[in-house]
Design an enzyme around this catalytic site. Structure first.
Site, PDB file in Angstrom:
ATOM      1  NE  ARG A 171     -29.154   9.275  13.121  1.00 51.97           N
ATOM      2  CZ  ARG A 171     -27.902   9.037  13.502  1.00 51.97           C
ATOM      3  NH1 ARG A 171     -27.401   9.640  14.577  1.00 51.97           N
ATOM      4  NH2 ARG A 171     -27.143   8.208  12.818  1.00 51.97           N
ATOM      5  CE1 TYR A 197     -29.327   4.153  13.640  1.00 49.51           C
ATOM      6  CE2 TYR A 197     -27.344   5.435  14.103  1.00 49.51           C
ATOM      7  CZ  TYR A 197     -27.986   4.396  13.436  1.00 49.51           C
ATOM      8  OH  TYR A 197     -27.283   3.603  12.557  1.00 49.51           O
ATOM      9  CD  GLU A 238     -16.493  13.963   7.241  1.00 50.03           C
ATOM     10  OE1 GLU A 238     -16.888  12.817   7.533  1.00 50.03           O
ATOM     11  OE2 GLU A 238     -16.802  14.550   6.195  1.00 50.03           O
ATOM     12  N   PRO A 280     -23.095  10.938  19.007  1.00 50.00           N
ATOM     13  CG  PRO A 280     -23.097  11.349  16.709  1.00 50.00           C
ATOM     14  CD  PRO A 280     -22.193  11.301  17.907  1.00 50.00           C
TER      15      PRO A 280
END
Length: 399
Positions: free
Chosen positions: A217, A154, A343, A152
């Site tokens: 996010r 950003y 997790e 991921p």
């Protein structure tokens, strides 16, 4: 009365003088040649001589043509089989470059015979053998498992630097490898350009979520990648690799040995602390027997693992019967839990306990990746990179 005396032609004179058919002369000469040749020890020449005399004594007529042909065919067949006699006579024939073949009990024995071959032919045969051996070794190798690396990302100041650094590491990993990069709301042209120029297999995904209702996010971005893997039934080892972490090549090669779920210790370094924190499994060989943790607030967690400290088989997502999962519900990360518990709640959906885990490397004695927190949160640029006022300076140029 006049008498007429006919004189015999030389042809008839030779016929009567020899006491037989004129063909007897040629037959006798041929038979004498056969008998005088010391290379043939077979008694067939005398037999052939008699047959030729028989043929010579026959009157030449159309009715005897068929008989002559049959006799000659049979004679040629027999002579072709036994003309040279025993195999011993082969050694007396002077062939160019011949060699002696040993005879054992009247049989040809080639076991100890050395047959010389040209060096060029030997080199060619040796090359073919080596190529075939190399091909067999390649075919005997088990195909390596595919690595599915989920990242991921950003928009931030060092995003391009982090993506390029991680991409260069993945480029050194032996294929097959698939890099899934997930962005929020829209795919940026900068990220697409970095992935296109990296030279590895990738998929660029977009997570469409309302940012106002999102706590974490990264949780939704990873769930988008999990949904993509499940929908397309991608087979391989799934690993969540954040772009700002540091990884060793040994870590990726060790992941290919994972059967169901693998874990390893991760060293974490934060800005507020001047020492590294080790978090992850304690192993006895490849068996997980405990956990490293130094934070009292995380004692309630079932599994003390960092997000970059585990990997699992992708078939768990889309083939629950293979792993005897009690439910076929989708496996996703949860955004409703407290920070730091994503997790353990996710791992609890993959395995039941430590007996279904594999510690890598054996003994979990080495740190193969570092989780670094070097950026200040909620800031586009780190401190010192932004200025309070714009500089309206005009510099005159001269030509």
């Amino acid at each position: 009365m006049a008498s007429i005396r006919r004189t015999l032609s030389p042809y008839h004179e030779r016929h009567y003088q020899n006491g037989g058919h004129p063909f007897s002369v040629s037959v006798q000469s041929q038979s004498q040649k056969l008998m005088s040749n010391g290379k043939f020890s077979s008694p067939l020449p005398s037999f052939g001589f008699g047959v030729w005399r028989l043929l010579g004594g026959m009157r030449y007529s159309r009715r005897n043509v068929l008989s002559r042909c049959l006799i000659l065919f049979f004679l040629g067949f027999v002579l072709g089989l036994t003309l040279f006699g025993d195999f011993e006579d082969l050694n007396s024939i002077n062939f160019p470059g011949k060699m002696k073949l040993p005879l054992v009990n009247d049989r040809l024995e080639l076991k100890d015979a050395v047959i010389p071959r040209p060096s060029a032919l030997l080199d060619r045969v040796q090359l073919q053998i080596e190529e075939k051996k190399e091909m067999n070794e390649q075919l005997d190798l088990n195909p390596q498992k595919q690595l599915i690396v989920v990242t991921p990302t950003y928009n931030r100041a060092l995003q391009a630097y982090y993506l390029n650094r991680l991409g260069q590491v993945l480029k050194l990993v032996e294929p097959p490898l698939l890099w899934i990069v997930v962005e929020m709301n829209a795919a940026s042209l900068e990220t697409a350009d970095i992935l296109r120029k990296m030279g590895i297999m990738y998929r660029h995904l977009v997570c469409s979520k309302n940012m106002t209702d999102i706590k974490d996010r990264g949780v939704h971005q990873r769930n988008s990648a999990l949904e993509h893997i499940e929908r397309h039934r991608l087979d391989g080892i799934v690993y969540f690799a954040d772009d700002d972490n540091i990884y060793s090549l040994e870590l990726f090669e060790s992941m290919r040995k994972i059967s169901r779920f693998g874990t390893w210790p991760v060293a974490m370094l934060e800005q507020s602390k001047n020492k590294a924190i080790l978090e992850g499994p304690v192993c006895n060989g490849s068996q997980v027997i405990g956990w490293h943790t130094n934070e009292k607030s995380k004692r309630l967690r079932r599994f003390h693992v960092d997000m970059s400290g585990f990997a699992f088989n992708s078939t768990i997502l889309w083939d629950p019967k293979l792993w005897r999962r009690p439910t076929a519900a989708p496996i996703r990360q949860l955004d409703t839990v407290k920070e730091g518990f994503q997790e353990t709640t996710f791992i609890e959906q993959l395995v039941e306990d430590e007996s279904q885990m594999e510690g890598i490397p054996p003994g979990c004695s080495r740190v193969l990746n570092w989780h670094l927190h070097l950026e200040a949160r909620k800031l586009v640029y780190p401190k010192g990179w932004s200025i309070q006022e714009n500089l309206d300076t005009v510099i005159a140029t001269t030509t």
